[in-house]
Structures are given as C-alpha cells and as structure tokens.
Enzyme design. Structure first.
Site, PDB file in Angstrom:
ATOM      1  N   CYS A 211       6.461 -15.201  36.489  1.00 58.50           N
ATOM      2  CA  CYS A 211       6.118 -15.487  38.017  1.00 58.50           C
ATOM      3  C   CYS A 211       6.667 -16.974  38.300  1.00 58.50           C
ATOM      4  O   CYS A 211       7.715 -17.309  38.413  1.00 58.50           O
ATOM      5  CB  CYS A 211       4.614 -15.392  38.448  1.00 58.50           C
ATOM      6  SG  CYS A 211       4.387 -14.935  40.028  1.00 58.50           S
ATOM      7  N   LEU A 212       5.812 -18.090  38.396  1.00 63.86           N
ATOM      8  CA  LEU A 212       6.243 -19.316  38.941  1.00 63.86           C
ATOM      9  C   LEU A 212       7.159 -19.846  37.637  1.00 63.86           C
ATOM     10  O   LEU A 212       7.918 -20.655  37.827  1.00 63.86           O
ATOM     11  CB  LEU A 212       4.935 -20.370  38.926  1.00 63.86           C
ATOM     12  CG  LEU A 212       5.453 -21.790  39.307  1.00 63.86           C
ATOM     13  CD1 LEU A 212       5.813 -21.913  40.604  1.00 63.86           C
ATOM     14  CD2 LEU A 212       4.062 -22.607  39.247  1.00 63.86           C
TER      15      LEU A 212
ATOM     16  N   GLU B 274       1.895  -9.433  31.400  1.00 65.73           N
ATOM     17  CA  GLU B 274       0.771  -9.577  30.651  1.00 65.73           C
ATOM     18  C   GLU B 274      -0.552  -8.679  31.089  1.00 65.73           C
ATOM     19  O   GLU B 274      -1.143  -8.337  30.258  1.00 65.73           O
ATOM     20  CB  GLU B 274       0.221 -11.125  30.640  1.00 65.73           C
ATOM     21  CG  GLU B 274      -0.253 -11.432  31.946  1.00 65.73           C
ATOM     22  CD  GLU B 274       0.687 -12.196  32.986  1.00 65.73           C
ATOM     23  OE1 GLU B 274       1.733 -11.685  32.822  1.00 65.73           O
ATOM     24  OE2 GLU B 274       0.377 -12.980  33.626  1.00 65.73           O
TER      25      GLU B 274
ATOM     26  N   HIS C 134       4.050  -9.793  36.301  1.00 71.74           N
ATOM     27  CA  HIS C 134       3.053 -10.445  35.287  1.00 71.74           C
ATOM     28  C   HIS C 134       3.174  -9.156  34.463  1.00 71.74           C
ATOM     29  O   HIS C 134       2.257  -8.255  34.429  1.00 71.74           O
ATOM     30  CB  HIS C 134       1.964 -10.397  35.827  1.00 71.74           C
ATOM     31  CG  HIS C 134       1.653 -11.664  36.978  1.00 71.74           C
ATOM     32  ND1 HIS C 134       1.381 -12.896  36.260  1.00 71.74           N
ATOM     33  CD2 HIS C 134       1.907 -11.694  38.135  1.00 71.74           C
ATOM     34  CE1 HIS C 134       1.348 -13.773  37.323  1.00 71.74           C
ATOM     35  NE2 HIS C 134       1.628 -13.195  38.198  1.00 71.74           N
TER      36      HIS C 134
ATOM     37  N   SER D  81     -22.347 -15.358  29.857  1.00 72.82           N
ATOM     38  CA  SER D  81     -21.255 -15.546  28.879  1.00 72.82           C
ATOM     39  C   SER D  81     -21.825 -14.889  27.498  1.00 72.82           C
ATOM     40  O   SER D  81     -21.109 -15.325  26.573  1.00 72.82           O
ATOM     41  CB  SER D  81     -20.759 -16.993  28.602  1.00 72.82           C
ATOM     42  OG  SER D  81     -20.511 -17.416  29.785  1.00 72.82           O
ATOM     43  N   LEU D  82     -22.461 -13.952  27.634  1.00 69.78           N
ATOM     44  CA  LEU D  82     -22.969 -12.996  26.198  1.00 69.78           C
ATOM     45  C   LEU D  82     -21.832 -12.060  26.087  1.00 69.78           C
ATOM     46  O   LEU D  82     -21.906 -11.530  24.935  1.00 69.78           O
ATOM     47  CB  LEU D  82     -24.078 -12.326  26.317  1.00 69.78           C
ATOM     48  CG  LEU D  82     -25.381 -13.417  26.351  1.00 69.78           C
ATOM     49  CD1 LEU D  82     -26.570 -12.607  26.580  1.00 69.78           C
ATOM     50  CD2 LEU D  82     -25.418 -14.343  25.275  1.00 69.78           C
ATOM     51  N   GLY D  83     -20.909 -11.694  26.811  1.00 72.69           N
ATOM     52  CA  GLY D  83     -19.832 -10.797  26.636  1.00 72.69           C
ATOM     53  C   GLY D  83     -20.192  -9.309  26.918  1.00 72.69           C
ATOM     54  O   GLY D  83     -19.823  -8.269  26.375  1.00 72.69           O
TER      55      GLY D  83
ATOM     56  N   ARG E 196       3.952 -15.201  46.293  1.00 77.00           N
ATOM     57  CA  ARG E 196       4.299 -14.936  47.731  1.00 77.00           C
ATOM     58  C   ARG E 196       5.813 -15.242  47.945  1.00 77.00           C
ATOM     59  O   ARG E 196       6.476 -14.743  48.743  1.00 77.00           O
ATOM     60  CB  ARG E 196       3.586 -16.087  48.467  1.00 77.00           C
ATOM     61  CG  ARG E 196       2.848 -15.650  49.882  1.00 77.00           C
ATOM     62  CD  ARG E 196       2.196 -16.851  50.475  1.00 77.00           C
ATOM     63  NE  ARG E 196       0.778 -16.713  49.990  1.00 77.00           N
ATOM     64  CZ  ARG E 196       0.047 -15.983  50.261  1.00 77.00           C
ATOM     65  NH1 ARG E 196       0.237 -14.877  51.374  1.00 77.00           N
ATOM     66  NH2 ARG E 196      -1.392 -16.058  50.089  1.00 77.00           N
TER      67      ARG E 196
ATOM     68  N   MET F 249       9.256 -18.019  35.997  1.00 71.80           N
ATOM     69  CA  MET F 249      10.681 -17.694  36.388  1.00 71.80           C
ATOM     70  C   MET F 249      11.285 -18.532  37.559  1.00 71.80           C
ATOM     71  O   MET F 249      12.422 -18.820  37.518  1.00 71.80           O
ATOM     72  CB  MET F 249      10.583 -15.978  36.890  1.00 71.80           C
ATOM     73  CG  MET F 249      11.830 -15.470  37.180  1.00 71.80           C
ATOM     74  SD  MET F 249      11.807 -15.559  39.156  1.00 71.80           S
ATOM     75  CE  MET F 249      13.003 -13.971  39.356  1.00 71.80           C
TER      76      MET F 249
HETATM   77  N1  GLN Z   1       3.105 -19.788  43.515  1.00 73.06           N
HETATM   78  C1  GLN Z   1       4.286 -18.732  43.199  1.00 73.06           C
HETATM   79  C2  GLN Z   1       4.374 -17.705  44.336  1.00 73.06           C
HETATM   80  O1  GLN Z   1       3.303 -17.576  45.242  1.00 73.06           O
HETATM   81  C3  GLN Z   1       4.007 -17.976  42.009  1.00 73.06           C
HETATM   82  C4  GLN Z   1       2.952 -17.296  41.527  1.00 73.06           C
HETATM   83  C5  GLN Z   1       2.377 -16.574  40.424  1.00 73.06           C
HETATM   84  O2  GLN Z   1       2.942 -17.568  39.453  1.00 73.06           O
HETATM   85  N2  GLN Z   1       1.627 -15.788  40.299  1.00 73.06           N
HETATM   86  O3  GLN Z   1       5.135 -17.322  44.545  1.00 73.06           O
END
Ligand code: GLN
Length: 538
Positions: free
Chosen positions: A384-385, A512, A510, A17-19, A465, A387
């Site tokens: 993701c989850l 991000e 995602h 963890s020194l980066g 998934r 949404m």
């Molecule tokens: N568990 C959910 C899926 O598999 C969402 C996955 C996530 O948020 N990356 O679809």
C-alpha cells in the site's frame, strides 16, 4: 447442519488483554474440526462506528474484510484460524448499534414510544447477533464481548446475553468467562479471589457463567479447580486452564487437551468427536522446527507497537512455516533512517518490507530504504503506502522527477505520481470513505506475480485513498518499473514490479489480510523464499 443455531458468548474479567479473541478462535477451530459450521463475532463497546478512524496507537491494526468493513484486529485472528472469511456482520460497535436505533427513531419507526437502552438498544444488539444465524448458515455462533465485565459501556451487551440465555434456554446459549488467576510470587500462590469477584460482577447483571477459562502463568491444581467451581457455581470440568504458551497457534491444542470443546458441546447438547487437527499440526511442526533463519526489516512508523502490523507479522509466520524457516522480523522506524545511516541499518537483512501507512511522517526514510534495496538487489515488498513510495522513489531517482510525490504528502508537487482519483476528490467525511474491500485484478502473463499466484486474475483487499497516477505509466514502464497488475473494473494500477531485480514487488492492496494458517499468502511465501535465496547467496 443443525436445525437451529446455537450461541456461545465469551466475556472477560479481571483484566483486559487476556486473549478472548484467541480463546474464541481456538474454540471455533476445535468445533470446525469436528464438522460444525462456525463463525465468530466481536461486539466492541466503543462509540466509534468502526475502528477505521482510530489510529494504531489507540487500537492496533484496522483489519479489512472482503466486503470492505474496517474492523477490529480480532477478526484477523478469526480468519487466520478458521480459514473462512468474515464480513461487516462479524463486528458490531456501540456506535453502529446507536446509529441504527437513532435512524429508526428519526424515521418514526418506534411509533411515538420512548426509545430506551432496554429494550431498544438491547433488541438491536440481539438482532445483530441473530442476524448471523439467518438462513441457517452456521451451526454455532461465537460472540466475543469486548472489554471487561463491570465496565459501564459493556452493560447493554451483557444484558443482551442475559436476555438471550433466558429466552432461548441453556441448551442453546452458553456463557464462557475468561479470567485471570494471578500468581503472587512472594506467597508462591495462585489467587482465585479476583475470579470470584468477576464472576459475581457478571451475576449482578443476571448472567451465570457456564464455563470458566482461567489464564494463568502456572498450572492450576485440583484443589484450585474445586475451589473455583464451588465459589463460582460451575461444574469442576467447566474450569478450564489456559497456561501461557509460546505461540497463539498452540492454543487450539491446549484447549483440546483441557476439554473446552467437549464441555461446551455437552452443555449445548451436541455431539463431541475428536477434532481433526492434522493440517493445523503439520503447520505447527514446520513452524517450530525451522531449518534456517531469514532476517526481514519491517519499515514503518508504528514500530513500537506489536499490534499495529499484526496481520503482516502473522503472514510472516505462515509463510516462514511453508519455507521451513524462522522469519526474524526487526521493526525499523522510518523516521530514524537517513542517507548517512541507511547501509548500516539495512546491510544485514535478507529482505525488506515497507509497511502501509498514512501521512507524511517518516516517508523520506522509506524512500531512502527503497533506493537502497533497489540498487543492492535485496528482496523488496511494498504494501500500500510501501508500493506508493516505491513509485515515488523510482520517479525521483531513476526518472529524475525532482520532488515527485503523492498529493497526500505534497499537494503542490510538480510530479503527482500518486494522486487522488476524481471519485475521491469531493469526499469530506473520513470514516468508511476510502477504496475498501475486495477488488479484482488482472495479472500480466509474463510477470513475476503471475508466476507466484499461478493464475490470471486475483482478488485482494484494499484500504487506501490515493492511487498510482496513470498519466505517468508509460514513462515509468519504459524505464523498467512495470505495472503487472491492473484493476479489472477501473484500470487502476494495483501492482508494480521492477525488471532486472530478483524480487521487487509493490502492491496497492493488503495481501496480509488474506493469509491464513491453512492458506498462507503466495506473495509472502515467495518473498520469504527470495529472502532465503538472498541469505544463501550472502
Ligand atoms: N496513505 C495511503 C493512501 O491513502 C496508503 C494507505 C495504506 O497504506 N493503507 O492511499
């Protein structure tokens, strides 16, 4: 473009963890700012094929590249610093190396010879490093070796480095060793001994460090530099200090004033010019001088670990700077949220993000939070989850579909509004089998997302998934939750947004993973701007 690619290795000593990732990314940034084409690679000494099967408690966030590789979170730093995409080739694990050697052995490619760590495993490692140099895509490849020198599992990587140094010569391969100079407060002294030992450990494997980067809480003076140089066999100008800083984004400037890039380029026989960090510094200036603060709640279930949502937190930094606001993120554990305490938990926030995740734990709290922000018209961003939970909340509470759920959480639900598609149904292996990587998506003309992205089609990275179940699309849309982004190839719903709400967007992908310092993600920028409006209205 150089005639031949040069290689820089970054190893770590004394402590984890020194980066190393940040030092590698900062050096790469400085070299890139002088016109060199650079990429960074991470070699991970664990046996997993990739971190996709590791839980965030083990290894922090799993970062996903355009080509769908599930990788170490350091690759996120590489992309955020360099603004250049990485790929599977940028992250190699011991598992992957062995898998490839064993596959060759089964095919008989070793022609009856005994397959050994040296040369077969080390050859495979060298091949994975040199693979990035093919087609002269890059002038310089920086390879970060995970773990700490002396670890049994990283030995083959250090051996590969030794061989490359020997075979290619010192003008082509440079070894940087990142170490810790601890400060003993009782003695009021910085101590060099652990570094001496760690450099020696490296030498036992036949590798002489060329440059030392010393993590330290206090400035190291000339006499310490001399001592380190003498004991560790390096030039005095190759002893670089890396004093703790407030933000990782300061590190390129720190390394520049310490001359890390200059000394490395000299060793490689390459030209040094002053790096142009003007756009980087413009970002830093905005980041450090915010005009306001917005408060964002990040609702997830790995909230005690700052690495679990790394890319989301960094995206807030990038988008905060664009809006010239400080984004104060409070992580809230979704298992601690219920009907009774929801108002008290969320009333002081200007925006709420419901995080990605897997499994049933904590989902009811997420659904409760989404109901609250939907009704209170607080900006909401579901990833993701997050949404999927927004869709479930809408079906349960607006469409009265009692018990609506994802089949991930409840296989027997009467309303499987989030479900597995046929191509996922027969998959048994967990690793590398989700919908991964970049997919194209078409945006509705009159949607908020169209306005935000200011384009008709986008590509974003996925890792999930389960999917929005299109059987319910009409009923859901008729009641005001609109599918405003549709996958061009599969017609799956990728984005939902709520009518008559200032900012309510859920994305199956995602965003991000694609936010960088020089290219902050438009959805995050817009979300923070909506949160700022919400703040001004309060
Ligand atoms: N568990 C959910 C899926 O598999 C969402 C996955 C996530 O948020 N990356 O679809």
């Amino acid at each position: 473009m150089l005639n031949s690619t040069k290689f820089i290795f970054v190893t770590g000593g004394v402590s984890s963890s020194l980066g190393k990732g940040i030092i590698a990314a900062s050096l790469a940034k400085l070299l890139q700012s002088q016109g060199y084409k650079v990429t960074i690679q991470k070699l991970d000494p664990y046996i997993n094929i990739d971190p996709g099967t590791l839980n965030p408690y083990e290894h922090g966030e799993c970062y996903v590249t355009n080509d769908g590789a599930e990788t170490d979170l350091d690759l996120g730093h590489y992309e955020r610093f360099l603004n250049v995409p990485t790929s599977q080739a940028n992250n190699i694990t011991t598992g992957r190396i062995y898998q490839s050697v064993i596959n060759k052995e089964r095919k008989g490619e070793y022609l009856g010879r005994t397959v050994q760590v040296i040369p077969h495993i080390t050859d495979e490692i060298k091949k994975s490093i040199k693979y990035l140099a093919e087609n002269n895509q890059y002038d310089i490849i920086i390879t970060e070796i995970g773990g700490t020198v002396g670890d049994i599992e990283s030995l083959p990587y250090i051996e590969a480095l030794r061989q490359m140094k020997w075979e290619m010569g010192e003008k082509n391969v440079v070894a940087i060793h990142l170490t810790l100079i601890p400060y003993l407060s009782a003695a009021k002294e910085l101590k060099t001994k652990p570094t001496q030992h760690s450099v020696k450990t490296l030498m036992e494997s036949g590798v002489q460090a060329d440059v030392l980067v010393c993590r330290t809480e206090h400035e190291i003076n000339d006499s310490i530099r001399d001592k380190l140089a003498r004991f560790c066999n390096v030039d005095t100008d190759s002893v670089i200090q890396s004093v703790d800083v407030k933000t990782i984004y300061d590190v390129p400037n720190c390394m520049s004033s310490e001359g890390l890039d200059k000394v490395v380029l000299k060793k490689l026989g390459l030209k040094f010019t002053k790096p142009d960090l003007s756009s980087w510094n413009e970002f830093l200036d905005k980041y450090k001088n915010p005009k306001n603060t917005v408060k964002i709640a990040l609702i997830g279930k790995y909230v005690e670990l700052q690495d679990s949502y790394k890319s989301i937190l960094e995206s807030f930094i990038h988008s905060g700077a664009v809006n010239e606001v400080k984004v104060e993120v409070t992580a809230i554990h979704s298992e601690h949220i219920n009907k009774e305490n929801i108002a008290e938990k969320l009333e002081n926030f200007n925006g709420v993000l419901v995080a990605p995740g897997f499994g049933e734990r904590g989902i009811e709290g997420k659904i409760e939070a989404i109901k609250y922000v939907r009704l209170k018209k607080i900006p909401f961003f579901g990833i993701c989850l997050g949404m999927q939970m927004a869709v479930i909340e809408f079906c349960r509470n607006v469409l009265n579909m009692d018990g609506a759920n994802s089949t991930e959480m409840d296989k027997k639900t009467t309303y499987p509004v989030i479900d597995l598609m046929d191509d996922q149904k027969n998959i048994v292996n967990k690793g590398g089998t989700m919908r991964l990587g970049s997919w194209n998506c078409k945006l509705n003309d009159d949607s908020l997302v169209h306005k935000i992205y200011n384009t008709n089609t986008i590509d974003e990275r996925h890792r999930h998934r389960y999917e929005f179940n299109s059987e319910y699309i009409k009923e859901i849309e008729d009641n005001g939750l609109i599918a405003t982004g549709i996958n061009i190839d599969t017609e799956l719903v990728e984005i939902v947004e709520l009518k008559n709400h200032p900012w309510f967007i859920g994305v199956q992908f995602h965003p991000e993973y694609k936010s960088t310092v020089l290219n902050p993600h438009p959805l995050f920028v817009s979300f923070i701007s909506a949160a700022l409006k919400n703040y001004n209205n309060q």
